[in-house]
Write a protein that holds these residues in place. Structure first.
Motif, short mmCIF file in Angstrom:
data_model
loop_
_atom_site.label_atom_id
_atom_site.label_comp_id
_atom_site.label_asym_id
_atom_site.label_seq_id
_atom_site.Cartn_x
_atom_site.Cartn_y
_atom_site.Cartn_z
N ALA A 13 4.84 4.05 11.14
CA ALA A 13 5.83 2.96 11.25
C ALA A 13 7.24 3.46 11.00
O ALA A 13 7.47 4.52 10.41
CB ALA A 13 5.49 1.85 10.27
N CYS A 14 8.21 2.67 11.49
CA CYS A 14 9.62 2.95 11.30
C CYS A 14 10.34 1.64 10.98
O CYS A 14 10.05 0.60 11.59
CB CYS A 14 10.20 3.58 12.56
SG CYS A 14 12.02 3.69 12.59
N PHE A 15 11.25 1.69 10.01
CA PHE A 15 12.13 0.54 9.81
C PHE A 15 13.54 1.05 9.59
O PHE A 15 13.76 2.19 9.18
CB PHE A 15 11.65 -0.34 8.66
CG PHE A 15 12.15 0.07 7.29
CD1 PHE A 15 13.32 -0.47 6.77
CD2 PHE A 15 11.44 0.98 6.53
CE1 PHE A 15 13.78 -0.09 5.51
CE2 PHE A 15 11.88 1.36 5.28
CZ PHE A 15 13.07 0.81 4.77
N MET A 16 14.52 0.19 9.87
CA MET A 16 15.92 0.53 9.68
C MET A 16 16.55 -0.48 8.74
O MET A 16 16.13 -1.64 8.66
CB MET A 16 16.66 0.53 11.02
CG MET A 16 16.22 1.63 11.95
SD MET A 16 17.25 1.73 13.44
CE MET A 16 18.86 2.12 12.71
N ASN A 17 17.55 -0.02 8.03
CA ASN A 17 18.34 -0.87 7.16
C ASN A 17 19.77 -0.85 7.69
O ASN A 17 20.42 0.19 7.70
CB ASN A 17 18.28 -0.37 5.72
CG ASN A 17 19.02 -1.29 4.76
OD1 ASN A 17 20.22 -1.46 4.84
ND2 ASN A 17 18.29 -1.87 3.83
N VAL A 18 20.24 -1.99 8.18
CA VAL A 18 21.59 -2.10 8.72
C VAL A 18 22.27 -3.29 8.06
O VAL A 18 21.74 -4.42 8.12
CB VAL A 18 21.56 -2.29 10.25
CG1 VAL A 18 22.98 -2.38 10.81
CG2 VAL A 18 20.81 -1.14 10.92
N ASP A 19 23.40 -3.04 7.43
CA ASP A 19 24.13 -4.09 6.71
C ASP A 19 23.24 -4.80 5.69
O ASP A 19 23.33 -6.02 5.49
CB ASP A 19 24.70 -5.12 7.69
CG ASP A 19 25.81 -4.53 8.56
OD1 ASP A 19 26.60 -3.72 8.03
OD2 ASP A 19 25.86 -4.86 9.75
N GLY A 20 22.37 -4.02 5.04
CA GLY A 20 21.51 -4.58 4.01
C GLY A 20 20.31 -5.33 4.51
O GLY A 20 19.53 -5.86 3.71
N LYS A 21 20.10 -5.37 5.83
CA LYS A 21 18.96 -6.08 6.40
C LYS A 21 17.90 -5.09 6.86
O LYS A 21 18.22 -4.09 7.51
CB LYS A 21 19.40 -6.93 7.58
CG LYS A 21 20.39 -8.03 7.22
CD LYS A 21 20.80 -8.82 8.45
CE LYS A 21 21.81 -9.91 8.08
NZ LYS A 21 22.25 -10.68 9.28
N GLN A 22 16.63 -5.35 6.51
CA GLN A 22 15.53 -4.49 6.94
C GLN A 22 15.03 -4.95 8.31
O GLN A 22 14.71 -6.12 8.49
CB GLN A 22 14.37 -4.51 5.93
CG GLN A 22 14.62 -3.73 4.67
CD GLN A 22 15.51 -4.48 3.70
OE1 GLN A 22 15.25 -5.64 3.39
NE2 GLN A 22 16.54 -3.82 3.19
N ILE A 23 14.99 -4.01 9.24
CA ILE A 23 14.55 -4.31 10.61
C ILE A 23 13.35 -3.44 10.92
O ILE A 23 13.46 -2.21 10.95
CB ILE A 23 15.68 -4.03 11.62
CG1 ILE A 23 16.94 -4.81 11.25
CG2 ILE A 23 15.22 -4.38 13.03
CD1 ILE A 23 18.15 -4.42 12.07
#
Length: 597
Positions: free
Chosen positions: A441-451
């Motif tokens: 799996a992969c997730f990203m954190n952008v502007d404090g939001k987990q995607i």
């Protein structure tokens, strides 16, 4: 008497006629007038010094060829960019008429190699390989090429055949000239960086280029070594790294260590343990992990000279968790990889994890093919421009997975695969898009939001059960495996896919994400060994904790974050191979190729 005399005269005449006929045949075969015609035609041959090497094609093969304008060809391009063209099924059509004296070749880097072709009369076609080493000759060469462009010439495929035949023979006759030239450029452009990421000497770094002949080979060990490791399990001279100019690759060799050398958890030492014999050379790639003994892990990073800076931090950590199953040794079947930038495509990079099952072969195949397929697709300028303008690479990723699956020959082994494609537009805005099959799996954190960038394709997952039910053969209640596998989507496993059509290699593809480099954005890819014990929310908290801990430290902070996450998975006693790839998109996290003096 008169009849005898008459017979003698007839015999003499017949003899003279035979001699004249023989002479005529000799003249026709030799064609001496070609020498005079070539002298009288200034555009037929361009000599630079005495370097001239004609090639001729048999007239039988020449008659079927149409004509096209000639062009100059760079030999380096022929050996590099057109490497696949150096093996032709029609190489036997070409024969050499003259050999170039090896002592006469002195070519410096930057010199051009021009291939010029032109038909000569009706029986043969001449080709001349000329090495132009003087700058003042360039104008003359350009004039010559323009003159040749106005003349009938060989068809483009014939010219390719000439190039295919010429290049390897020129290499052989001139002591591997082409590879030498490519080697020169590689020497100028390749940088090897090592960082100890675990063990008593954690944080120790070393960098070297192939041009640093006095520093090669680079030794790793506990005594008098270039990378000095204060680890009792490391031998005095444990391993060494050297540059292979023929392959343009870095290679690692075990020097007969007592506790062995591992590359990505695979033993590369001599099979006769304790013999103190050197092992065979093994190629090194960027992202590899070298393990000396059991505790000292060394991360390998290979960059090109043009890759002065990577616009984000990159950290990789992996562990087979070999003794987590009651002492039973667990083979490493994860493969981490990345390429930034992709060859010839400076705006794009690929980051991925392949988690094998049934063996590591499928994971290795997929990790090699996926970046190649993505690069091949993006080499089309129209496709590349469409991705940049639409901020979407869905089709690129989908086709890359399709082509990889079609080219894999793994019938009894398969792998989960997660690929994160990152690219930058002309304004240095970064974007990322992910594709996956399986449960890495992969997730990203952008502007404090987990995607979340991936989808879980385990048989037990809700979304995958819906897909399987839609095939018309729904799963039974409580059924969590198909043919013994807990995955319903993977690459490889060709035999199982023939038996069970519900298996799929169709990837899930996320939306493209715009990355604000000022917001502390990051991406985390990990194999299922990590996600088995750590949730997405917990992972985001651990990343924040690690960044705060290592913020003021020197070195590759992204690497430290990745190792911190790996240590947490160990603490929570994960029972599977665990691999982590961490990307920190903050502008202050950058990797540069700085060569130690």
């Amino acid at each position: 008497m008169a009849m005898i005399l008459q017979g003698s005269i007839v015999g003499v005449l017949l003899l003279l006629l035979m001699l004249l006929l023989i002479l005529l045949l000799i003249l026709l075969a030799c064609k001496p007038w070609r020498f005079f015609s070539s002298l009288s035609s200034p555009s037929r041959a361009l000599k630079v010094g005495d370097l001239e090497r004609p090639l001729v094609l048999d007239d039988a093969n020449a008659q079927g060829q149409s004509n096209e304008s000639t062009r100059s060809s760079d030999l380096e391009g022929a050996c590099g960019q057109n490497e696949g063209l150096l093996h032709s099924p029609r190489m036997h059509d070409l024969v050499y008429k003259q050999r170039l004296p090896s002592a006469s070749l002195q070519l410096n880097e930057g010199d051009s190699v021009v291939l010029n072709s032109e038909p000569i009369e009706d029986l043969s076609v001449g080709q001349t390989l000329r090495f132009l080493s003087l700058t003042e000759r360039l104008a003359e060469v350009k004039t010559h090429v323009r003159q040749e462009d106005q003349k009938p010439n060989l068809k483009s495929d014939l010219k390719n055949d000439l190039l295919q035949d010429l290049a390897p023979k020129a290499i052989a006759d001139q002591s591997n000239f082409c590879l030498s030239l490519m080697g020169k450029r590689a020497l100028l452009g390749s940088c090897l960086s090592l960082e100890v990421i675990s063990g008593p000497s954690c944080g120790l770094r070393c960098s070297v280029q192939p041009t640093s002949a006095s520093r090669l080979p680079l030794t790793l060990g506990r005594v008098s070594s270039d990378l000095l490791l204060k680890d009792s399990e490391v031998s005095g001279k444990h391993a060494m790294i050297n540059w292979n100019a023929d392959k343009n690759k870095w290679e690692l060799v075990d020097m007969g260590s007592l506790n062995g050398t591992f590359l990505n958890s695979q033993l590369i030492s001599h099979p006769d343990s304790g013999s103190r014999h050197r092992g065979d050379p093994v190629e090194l790639s960027s992202g590899d992990i070298i393990t000396l003994g059991t505790t000292s892990n060394v991360h390998v990073h290979v960059t090109s000279k043009s890759e002065s800076q990577t616009p984000f931090g990159i950290g990789i950590a992996s562990d087979p968790m070999a003794f987590r199953r009651g002492g039973k040794k667990l083979a490493m079947e994860d493969v981490c990889y990345y390429q930034w930038p992709l060859p010839g495509i400076p705006q794009f990079g690929v980051f991925g994890i392949c988690d094998g099952h049934g063996g590591v072969a499928a994971a290795k195949s997929a990790s090699k093919m996926l970046p190649e397929k993505v690069a091949s697709i993006l080499s089309d300028s129209l496709i590349r421009e469409r991705v940049l303008s639409q901020c979407d690479a869905s089709d690129v990723l989908r086709v890359a997975f399709y082509q990889t699956e079609a080219n894999m020959n793994n019938y009894y082994e398969g792998c989960a695969a997660t690929v994160l494609l990152v690219w930058a537009d002309s304004n240095e805005n970064l974007f990322a898009q992910c594709a996956n099959v399986g449960d890495s799996a992969c997730f990203m954190n952008v502007d404090g939001k987990q995607i979340k960038m991936t989808e879980d394709h385990r048989v037990s997952s809700y979304s995958e059960r819906l897909r399987l039910n839609e095939t018309g053969v729904p799963l039974r209640d409580g059924e969590t495996r198909l043919y013994g596998l807990n995955l319903a989507r993977m690459l490889g496993d060709k035999f199982l896919k023939q038996q069970e059509p519900r298996f799929s290699s169709e990837p899930y593809i996320s939306e493209a994400i715009h990355i604000n480099q000022e917001s502390g954005a990051f991406a985390l890819l990990a194999s299922d060994g990590f996600w088995d014990v750590i949730s997405l929310k917990k992972a985001a908290q651990l990343v924040t904790q690690a960044k705060e801990r290592y913020f003021k430290e020197e070195g590759n902070i992204s690497e430290k974050v990745a190792n911190f996450l790996l240590s947490e998975a160990k603490t929570l006693r994960t029972k599977d191979n665990t691999s982590i790839l961490f990307l920190e998109f903050d502008r202050k996290f950058r990797i540069s190729c700085k060569v130690d003096s």
